[in-house]
Write a protein that holds these residues in place. Structure first.
Motif, PDB file in Angstrom:
ATOM      1  N   ARG A   1      45.906  43.865  29.752  1.00 25.44           N
ATOM      2  CA  ARG A   1      45.222  42.570  29.683  1.00 25.44           C
ATOM      3  C   ARG A   1      44.123  42.589  28.623  1.00 25.44           C
ATOM      4  NH1 ARG A   1      45.736  37.353  29.673  1.00 25.44           N
ATOM      5  NH2 ARG A   1      43.858  36.259  30.359  1.00 25.44           N
TER       6      ARG A   1
ATOM      7  N   ASP B   1      39.917  46.011  41.962  1.00 24.35           N
ATOM      8  CA  ASP B   1      40.199  44.569  42.033  1.00 24.35           C
ATOM      9  C   ASP B   1      39.079  43.765  41.398  1.00 24.35           C
ATOM     10  OD1 ASP B   1      42.532  45.132  43.338  1.00 24.35           O
ATOM     11  OD2 ASP B   1      41.738  44.772  45.340  1.00 24.35           O
ATOM     12  N   ARG B   2      37.822  44.161  41.654  1.00 23.69           N
ATOM     13  CA  ARG B   2      36.701  43.422  41.051  1.00 23.69           C
ATOM     14  C   ARG B   2      36.673  43.615  39.533  1.00 23.69           C
ATOM     15  NH1 ARG B   2      32.361  40.642  42.247  1.00 23.69           N
ATOM     16  NH2 ARG B   2      30.561  40.716  40.815  1.00 23.69           N
TER      17      ARG B   2
ATOM     18  N   ALA C   1      39.172  44.001  37.654  1.00 20.60           N
ATOM     19  CA  ALA C   1      40.246  43.207  37.044  1.00 20.60           C
ATOM     20  C   ALA C   1      39.954  41.720  37.061  1.00 20.60           C
ATOM     21  CB  ALA C   1      41.566  43.475  37.782  1.00 20.60           C
ATOM     22  N   SER C   2      38.990  41.262  37.900  1.00 18.75           N
ATOM     23  CA  SER C   2      38.785  39.818  38.044  1.00 18.75           C
ATOM     24  C   SER C   2      37.387  39.345  37.672  1.00 18.75           C
ATOM     25  CB  SER C   2      39.087  39.394  39.485  1.00 18.75           C
ATOM     26  OG  SER C   2      38.223  40.071  40.392  1.00 18.75           O
ATOM     27  N   HIS C   3      36.467  40.236  37.299  1.00 23.02           N
ATOM     28  CA  HIS C   3      35.102  39.825  36.972  1.00 23.02           C
ATOM     29  C   HIS C   3      34.668  40.430  35.649  1.00 23.02           C
ATOM     30  CE1 HIS C   3      35.103  38.732  41.232  1.00 23.02           C
ATOM     31  NE2 HIS C   3      34.020  38.014  41.003  1.00 23.02           N
TER      32      HIS C   3
ATOM     33  N   PRO D   1      33.105  35.531  37.292  1.00 24.58           N
ATOM     34  CA  PRO D   1      34.563  35.593  37.210  1.00 24.58           C
ATOM     35  C   PRO D   1      35.022  35.583  35.752  1.00 24.58           C
ATOM     36  CG  PRO D   1      33.884  34.029  38.899  1.00 24.58           C
ATOM     37  CD  PRO D   1      32.631  34.437  38.183  1.00 24.58           C
ATOM     38  N   ASN D   2      36.073  36.383  35.449  1.00 27.12           N
ATOM     39  CA  ASN D   2      36.597  36.386  34.098  1.00 27.12           C
ATOM     40  C   ASN D   2      37.680  35.316  33.947  1.00 27.12           C
ATOM     41  OD1 ASN D   2      38.813  37.425  35.416  1.00 27.12           O
ATOM     42  ND2 ASN D   2      38.566  39.499  34.606  1.00 27.12           N
TER      43      ASN D   2
ATOM     44  N   ARG E   1      40.886  35.493  33.914  1.00 26.21           N
ATOM     45  CA  ARG E   1      42.004  35.589  34.850  1.00 26.21           C
ATOM     46  C   ARG E   1      41.668  34.945  36.188  1.00 26.21           C
ATOM     47  NH1 ARG E   1      44.149  41.341  37.320  1.00 26.21           N
ATOM     48  NH2 ARG E   1      45.599  40.487  38.834  1.00 26.21           N
ATOM     49  N   LEU E   2      40.502  35.314  36.760  1.00 21.98           N
ATOM     50  CA  LEU E   2      40.121  34.750  38.051  1.00 21.98           C
ATOM     51  C   LEU E   2      39.838  33.259  37.937  1.00 21.98           C
ATOM     52  CD1 LEU E   2      39.436  35.094  41.013  1.00 21.98           C
ATOM     53  CD2 LEU E   2      37.147  35.847  40.371  1.00 21.98           C
TER      54      LEU E   2
ATOM     55  N   ASP F   1      43.016  31.277  37.954  1.00 20.29           N
ATOM     56  CA  ASP F   1      43.572  31.233  39.303  1.00 20.29           C
ATOM     57  C   ASP F   1      42.860  30.173  40.149  1.00 20.29           C
ATOM     58  OD1 ASP F   1      45.254  32.438  41.461  1.00 20.29           O
ATOM     59  OD2 ASP F   1      43.294  32.868  42.298  1.00 20.29           O
ATOM     60  N   ARG F   2      41.530  30.125  40.075  1.00 22.97           N
ATOM     61  CA  ARG F   2      40.795  29.115  40.841  1.00 22.97           C
ATOM     62  C   ARG F   2      41.066  27.709  40.320  1.00 22.97           C
ATOM     63  NH1 ARG F   2      34.787  31.844  41.944  1.00 22.97           N
ATOM     64  NH2 ARG F   2      35.560  33.673  43.102  1.00 22.97           N
TER      65      ARG F   2
END
Length: 573
Positions: free
Chosen positions: A51, A406-407, A409-411, A418-419, A421-422, A425-426
């Motif tokens: 990513r 997990d954090r 990968a998403s922050h 949040p980055n 990717r997250l 998703d939201r």
């Protein structure tokens, strides 16, 4: 031989057998679970790196498009004003210099004319002394290189990414003989107009991956191959780009399972985890992910992999096996001794211990052990409890590491927001909810003003302080149901869920501009930035996530071109 002796011997035999089987299957199951968890962590780390690679190439593509779509580049190649031609070339060269200074992974930037056999009009290289501009007779004709004529065939707004190769172009300075990619975009005066030339960025492949792998834990080894499996990056430098020397070093030789990835021609990302024993090496666990860049005109795919020695992966299970073996041996000795002496008295507590051991599972409520006894049975029970606590502690540690991954990968690692990717998703969830309930939402695309000036003049620490301050202030402006995210660089975005009132949205945008305009103190210096905001709304401006972000991005650029520190709403289609 009396009944007590026979019963004692029978109970001792059953106890030893039960302890041995329980210890063996407990060790085998624990080892399998630890191996599966390690494989999952390794695959997650590989996907994070892929990513980051995609984001890095997207950023490079954005830089190429930025220059290619700038009117100055078209005017320079068209020679619209001979009087200002020298000034235009100097301005473009200055822009190239700043980009190379900002991006250490860039070897070279060029503006190439479609005329004169692809003559370089503006060229900036990196050499041992720093960033230098190449002028006069040193400018070369590049029309015979594939990345030139392939890019000239592309439609407007498309970015070309070459295959990863060793740079053999003459006069490439720091890039000579180094692994590199060419990222290029055509230059047109209008989207439908004739192609006038192209902008090319040479990317240092080793430098790009050195940045990506900087935070990898020790013991992990990084691999990168092209779509055919040829190694581009390998822990052994002799195997990297072996095809450039007329040799072959392919990933499917040490890792046969990767044949499945190489056979994937559908253009979709694929992944696998495999355990292999390369020739002359210890066994390793490896994760590979194939990445296809759908948004770019790429000549080839990449396969990225991480490996870890199998011995490191199962180290915890080996320690657990030793502890289990010691417990089993101790239990067997006690079972034989006590069974012979007190067969009847020990029947009940031994059965209780065996049942507790057999019924033990991580996360499950185990049966109570007779640990309060002051004899050998109590010692054994407490030992089993210690083993259970060790297993629980190990699984708690694994879960904590998984949550950390997990954090990660998403922050965003700098601001904690949040980055991309997250956020996407939201946004998809918010759009789905809005479609079901005829609801509304709004996006505020924020770009900090003067951030590059602060970053270049005062250093990255000042830029990081500005980004962190902006993140805190933006979070304080929104509701708990809203989302503030960092897309990358100095770009932030806010999702206002359920926002429909234009005045209310404009009020939030105004508060954001006021907050960003406040000074930031850093090492005794006062930093002033501000921001420009573009606003798009669902369903008025667009109905899809990509279109909403694009409309907000365009509105932000209109705000920035209108004087900065402004907010503009998207213009309806």
């Amino acid at each position: 031989m009396g009944i007590a002796v026979r019963l004692g011997l029978a109970l001792a035999l059953v106890g030893v057998l039960a302890a041995g089987l329980t210890g063996y299957y407990g060790y085998a199951e624990s080892r399998a679970m630890l191996l599966a968890a390690a494989e999952a962590r390794l695959l997650t780390s590989t996907r994070v790196l892929v990513r980051q690679l995609a984001i890095g190439l997207d950023n490079t593509a954005r830089d190429v498009r930025l220059v290619a779509e700038h009117p100055q580049a078209a005017r320079l190649l068209r020679r619209a004003d001979p009087i200002l031609q020298v000034t235009s070339e100097r301005n473009v060269a200055l822009l190239f210099q700043r980009m190379l200074e900002t991006h250490p992974e860039y070897f070279q930037m060029r503006l190439i004319d479609v005329a004169d056999h692809g003559l370089e009009r503006v060229r900036v290289d990196r050499d041992d002394s720093g960033v230098v501009r190449i002028e006069g007779d040193e400018l070369q004709e590049k029309g015979h290189y594939p990345y030139v004529f392939e890019t000239l065939r592309l439609p407007s707004g498309t970015v070309f990414v070459s295959r990863a190769e060793i740079n053999h172009e003459v006069g490439a300075h720091a890039g000579q003989g180094k692994p590199s990619l060419q990222v290029a975009a055509p230059v047109r005066e209008t989207p439908d107009g004739p192609v006038l030339g192209l902008v090319v960025i040479n990317v240092d492949l080793n430098g790009l991956f050195a940045q990506l792998a900087a935070d990898l834990p020790p013991g992990l080894q990084l691999y990168l191959t092209n779509g055919a499996g040829d190694f581009l990056i390998h822990p052994d430098p002799r195997l990297a780009f072996a095809f450039d020397r007329g040799q072959r070093a392919r990933v499917q030789d040490p890792f046969p399972a990767t044949e499945a990835l190489l056979a994937d021609r559908a253009g979709q990302a694929a992944q696998l985890v495999t355990t292999s024993r390369p020739v002359g090496q210890a066994a390793v666990v490896a994760a590979f992910v194939r990445q296809h860049f759908a948004t770019l005109h790429s000549e080839d795919d990449f396969i990225l992999g991480l490996s870890q020695p199998l011995a490191e992966v199962v180290e915890q299970s080996d320690r657990l096996g030793g502890a289990t073996l010691r417990i089993v041996l101790g239990f067997s000795a006690l079972a034989v001794l006590l069974a012979i002496l007190l067969a009847r008295a020990l029947t009940r507590p031994l059965n209780q211990i065996v049942q507790a051991v057999r019924g033990f599972a991580p996360g499950a409520a185990g049966q109570r052990l007779p640990s309060r006894r002051q004899d050998e049975i109590g010692v054994l029970a407490r030992s089993i409890e210690d083993m259970q606590q060790q297993i629980h502690a190990q699984f708690d540690s694994l879960e904590e590491k998984q949550r950390a991954l997990d954090r990660l990968a998403s922050h965003d690692s700098l601001t904690g927001l949040p980055n991309r990717r997250l956020f996407l998703d939201r946004l998809d969830q918010a759009l789905a909810h809005a479609r079901r309930n005829n609801g509304h939402l709004a996006l505020l695309f924020i770009d900090l003003d003067n951030f590059k000036t602060i970053n270049d003049s005062l250093g990255h620490a000042a830029g990081d302080a500005m980004l962190c301050a902006a993140a805190v202030r933006l979070q304080q402006l929104v509701r708990a149901s809203d989302t503030v995210a960092r897309l990358g660089g100095d770009e932030f975005i806010i999702l206002l869920d359920g926002a429909d009132d234009s005045e209310a949205i404009a009020h939030v945008a105004g508060k954001a501009l006021d907050a960003l305009a406040q000074p930031v103190m850093h090492n005794g210096a006062t930093l002033r930035s501000g921001g420009s905001i573009g606003v798009s709304r669902y369903p008025y401006d667009a109905t899809g996530a990509t279109e909403l972000i694009a409309m907000a991005d365009k509105a932000m650029y209109r705000a920035k071109s209108g004087g900065r520190q402004r907010a503009c709403f998207a213009e309806p289609l």
